[in-house]
Scaffold this active site. Structure first.
Site, PDB file in Angstrom:
ATOM      1  N   ASP A 209      -7.340 -11.801   9.205  1.00 57.79           N
ATOM      2  CA  ASP A 209      -7.887 -10.757   8.338  1.00 57.79           C
ATOM      3  C   ASP A 209      -9.333 -11.042   7.926  1.00 57.79           C
ATOM      4  O   ASP A 209      -9.886 -10.355   7.071  1.00 57.79           O
ATOM      5  CB  ASP A 209      -7.024 -10.622   7.079  1.00 57.79           C
ATOM      6  N   ASP A 369       5.752 -10.892  -2.432  1.00 56.70           N
ATOM      7  CA  ASP A 369       6.943 -11.553  -1.912  1.00 56.70           C
ATOM      8  C   ASP A 369       8.156 -11.313  -2.814  1.00 56.70           C
ATOM      9  O   ASP A 369       9.208 -10.843  -2.355  1.00 56.70           O
ATOM     10  CB  ASP A 369       6.685 -13.052  -1.730  1.00 56.70           C
TER      11      ASP A 369
END
Length: 864
Positions: A209, A369
């Protein structure tokens, strides 16, 4: 059932057998017949029976006697539990202590509510409400923690070797990366490629990224990221994995993973942070759980091989469990019992089809998460927590990085609490136990303001006479003392190897102001804040202090110290308030110990070593000339090792070392011996540095160190919490943190030889004997001052010139055999000494002549 008792049972007195062995088994049989439905009524009955124990009013001396009795009883139970080998009986001890602690805590809370709230004046009223709210939060946190850890679930892996490999799941390994050093990413990629699994069933993807396009043309970061991306691409091509990019950075790590979900075909996805190096058996130990079609993800512990800021800056030497051990060793196992273990973003395998049902990894919060796990549990799916360390990661290496990581977690959990309301949200199809576990986790980071209140309240009384507790004195201690100590004892049973006494308070003080601020903002507006990447691989070179992060804590410490200086004035002017003064003085003194230790976490200690040492015991074969020595590493890193050998050996300073992993990996390296230390009559330690390893050698070393691991040494911890020892260790933090930093000493390590030598100086040869020889230099003892050619005498001014200019001179060196021609060398004088009437020259082989002379030096080392 066998009619024989175990030896342990036979050794116990009959009364102990009845209390410890037969009573638990009776309850086992009785509760099994009762069943879950009626068990709930039994719990309710126990609560009803407990009410008189909570509300009965006693005189002060009676309550004091009860307090002493409860503390002694709790201590006896803790001691009995520590000696108990049966997990079932330990569980009964734990449950009894939970009940006893809750009853004592509620008794204290009833007393506080009924008799001690002080609303006399608006200042006292505000302080009273704040302190009482902080105590209510602490009691709620205690109850939630007791529920989460009511029973810990220990799982064993499911063996998939019996399943035909064509029926194994296909697995994609995702390694998201943004701006991390390429060498950090390379380690994880190498280990991911080395993970054992069925051929053709595993694919590795680096999700890069780090887009240079996100910066303007004139921004220097654009070129930095462009260069890094090219390095990542070349590394992926070299190793054989797939380099995946995208044309935006939407939703940071979560968006990066979701983009990959749409482009890869694996049934399961192993997600690894780019610094989380997996051991080779990771997939074999986790994939088997997915043959239960309801399992959505399998989480394993995060473990860090480098010291975090608490370990390094407080110089704990590894004696104190680190912050994440409590979560991964206890809380996650407790959550797993309730089918509520959390997905932690890395070191986890997730079923892609289930993830796509909830639109992939959650993007609404910065703790994507845990939020994803909540959504999967709300769908009715299962989670698995397998407690085996199978990744080696990098903890934040600076205090600032640690704060950034904790702030992100605090913000994200507060966002989940605000957006999802896991305890009461009717749209979430969660069990009551799951709701409680998620509420406990998302409310945990609200500790900031209560922790500050606990530190400030006693100073308000000592400095300004503000009293939030009516009648504060010995009576209050009689109620508070058993409540605090029994909670400590109960937590000791379940936490004794993962969280030492009073260290939780240190963690909370360190983050109190930052956590309090970000959680408040997130609860007001959950859209505030963005995902921040934690810096990894940062080397701290010198001491520094992070004043900016600690400003609030410094103010609190100044207030606490000032309040202690006010104590003599109270004793002189208001002796009738001695009980309240005594309690607040002890409270402030205790707070000061914790606050100073917390402050020192921001005092960055420099890293002594260039690479972090691993305490791994690996077989080593040391080769020199025609001899081999077998040893074992005491510790090892990417730059060197400390090796234990059975006896001292006459080694040169450069040797060949072969290091073997736990399975099949091995690496052969050239090493320089920098120190030899006798340990005892049968053991010697060799300190070595690896010399110019090639790229292939470094890759093989990485696999030996981090991938070829049967079990990491931190899987189990032998040290057990001792509260007074723990408090004493905290109290000495200041002395440890300010002590001088000791660098390891290095000595010249050379082979002991006896060779004829002549040094050429100022047109003449002077005879000597070489007594030590290595690949970097030698020691030559001159045989007098008379030259072998002519009448030239070596004078004192010659020796002073050598010391001053360190000249290059010629050297003839050979065995003591007249028929062999001597070897010729160019050497540099590094030191001139006079020992026992002899002149000793320390000579180095110059680097510019190394390629031409090193072969001759090594040949001499073989024959001398």
């Amino acid at each position: 059932m066998s009619s024989f008792n175990s030896p342990q049972q036979q050794r116990r007195p009959k009364l102990s057998q009845w209390l410890i062995d037969r009573t638990p088994r009776f309850f086992d049989r009785a509760l099994e017949k009762v069943g879950l439905k009626y068990f709930k009524w039994l719990v309710l009955l126990l609560l009803v029976i407990s009410i008189p124990l909570i509300v009965t009013q006693l005189r002060v001396w009676q309550q004091a006697v009860i307090a002493i009795f409860l503390v002694i009883l709790g201590q006896l139970i803790v001691q009995a539990e520590e000696q108990e080998s049966s997990p079932e009986i330990s569980q009964y001890y734990h449950l009894f202590m939970v009940w006893l602690s809750l009853v004592t805590t509620l008794r204290y809370l009833f007393y506080r509510t009924s008799y001690t709230l002080n609303f006399d004046g608006w200042l006292n009223s505000i302080a009273c409400v704040l302190l009482y709210s902080a105590e209510l939060y602490a009691v709620l946190t205690l109850v939630l923690a007791y529920f989460q850890t009511l029973k810990l679930k220990d799982r064993q892996p499911i063996d998939i070797s019996t399943i035909p490999q064509e029926q194994w799941f296909t697995v994609d390994i995702y390694i998201p990366t943004f701006n991390e050093d390429v060498e950090i990413v390379r380690k994880t990629v190498l280990a991911a490629m080395a993970c054992d699994y069925a051929p053709g069933k595993k694919s590795v993807y680096v999700l890069d990224d780090g887009r240079p396009e996100r910066y303007k043309e004139d921004d220097p970061r654009r070129e930095k990221f462009r260069s890094r991306r090219e390095q990542i691409r070349k590394m992926c091509n070299e190793i054989g994995c797939t380099h995946m990019t995208r044309d935006n950075n939407d939703h940071a790590k979560a968006g990066n993973i979701n983009n990959a979900f749409r482009q890869t075909d694996g049934d399961l996805v192993l997600i690894l942070d780019c610094d989380h190096i997996p051991s080779r058996q990771f997939l074999l130990n986790t994939v088997g759980f997915f043959y239960d079609p309801k399992v959505s993800f399998v989480q394993t512990p995060h473990w860090f091989y480098n010291p975090d800021p608490f370990e390094r800056n407080l110089l704990t030497g590894g004696r104190i469990p680190v912050g994440n051990e409590l979560f991964y060793k206890v809380l996650q196992k407790g959550n797993d019992f309730w089918n509520a273990s959390f997905f932690c973003g890395s070191a986890a395998v997730i079923r892609k089809s289930h993830a796509l049902e909830v639109r992939g990894i959650a993007v609404e919060t910065v703790t994507e998460d845990c939020h994803t796990a909540l959504q999967l549990h709300a769908k009715g799916y299962k989670s698995v927590y397998y407690d085996k360390i199978m990744v080696a990661g990098l903890a934040p290496e600076t205090y600032a990085s640690y704060v950034g990581q904790q702030v992100r977690w605090a913000r994200g959990m507060a966002q989940i609490l605000r957006l999802e309301n896991p305890l009461f949200n009717p749209n979430l199809k969660l069990t009551l136990a799951q709701r409680i576990c998620y509420f406990s986790a998302t409310s945990h980071f609200l500790y900031g303001y209560p922790r500050i209140i606990y530190a400030v309240v006693p100073t308000l009384f000592l400095l300004f006479g503000i009293n939030p507790i009516q009648g504060l004195g010995l009576e209050t201690i009689a109620y508070a003392f058993p409540h605090i100590l029994l909670a400590l004892f109960t937590n000791h049973i379940i936490y004794k190897t993962v969280r030492f006494s009073f260290w939780n308070e240190i963690f909370e003080f360190v983050m109190a102001f930052q956590a309090g601020w970000v959680t408040m903002l997130a609860l007001i507006n959950p859209k505030l804040g963005s995902f921040n990447v934690t810096d990894k691989g940062v080397n701290v070179r010198k001491r520094s202090f992070d004043w900016r992060s600690m400003r609030g804590l410094v103010v609190v410490i100044v207030m606490v110290i000032a309040s202690l200086f006010a104590v003599p004035y109270w004793i002189l002017l208001r002796p009738e308030d001695w009980q309240a003064v005594l309690v607040n003085t002890l409270w402030s003194g205790f707070n000061l110990i914790l606050l100073i230790a917390a402050l020192l976490v921001a005092l960055e200690q420099p890293q002594i070593r260039s690479a972090h040492r691993l305490a791994r015991r690996l077989p080593v074969i040391i080769s020199s000339n025609n001899q081999q020595i077998v040893g074992e590493t005491v510790n090892i890193s990417e730059t060197g090792a400390l090796i234990s050998v059975a006896s001292w050996a006459n080694l040169p300073d450069e040797v060949e070392v072969e290091v073997l992993g736990d399975f099949t990996a091995r690496v052969l390296l050239t090493a320089r011996v920098v120190r030899i230390s006798p340990v005892n009559a049968t053991e010697t330690h060799l300190a070595i540095d690896f010399v110019n390893p090639s790229r292939a050698q470094m890759d093989n070393l990485i696999l030996v160190l981090y991938s070829d691991v049967r079990q990491w040494y931190s899987q189990t911890r032998q040290n057990i919490d001792q509260p007074f020892v723990s408090l004493g260790f905290l109290a000495t933090s200041l002395g440890r943190s300010l002590q001088d930093i000791k660098h390891s000493t290095r000595h010249l390590v050379r082979k002991q030889v006896s060779a004829v030598g002549e040094v050429y100086w100022d047109g003449h040869f002077f005879p000597g004997v070489a007594t030590e020889l290595g690949v970097t230099g030698l020691r030559l003892e001159l045989q007098g001052r008379q030259a072998t050619t002519g009448d030239r005498i070596l004078r004192d001014d010659d020796l002073n010139r050598m010391r001053a200019i360190k000249p290059m001179v010629g050297l003839l060196l050979s065995q003591q055999m007249e028929n062999l021609p001597p070897s010729k060398f160019v050497v540099e004088v590094s030191a001139v000494k006079e020992e026992n009437g002899r002149i000793v020259l320390e000579l180095n082989f110059p680097l510019e002549f190394q390629q031409r002379q090193s072969t001759k030096v090594k040949q001499l080392l073989q024959v001398l």
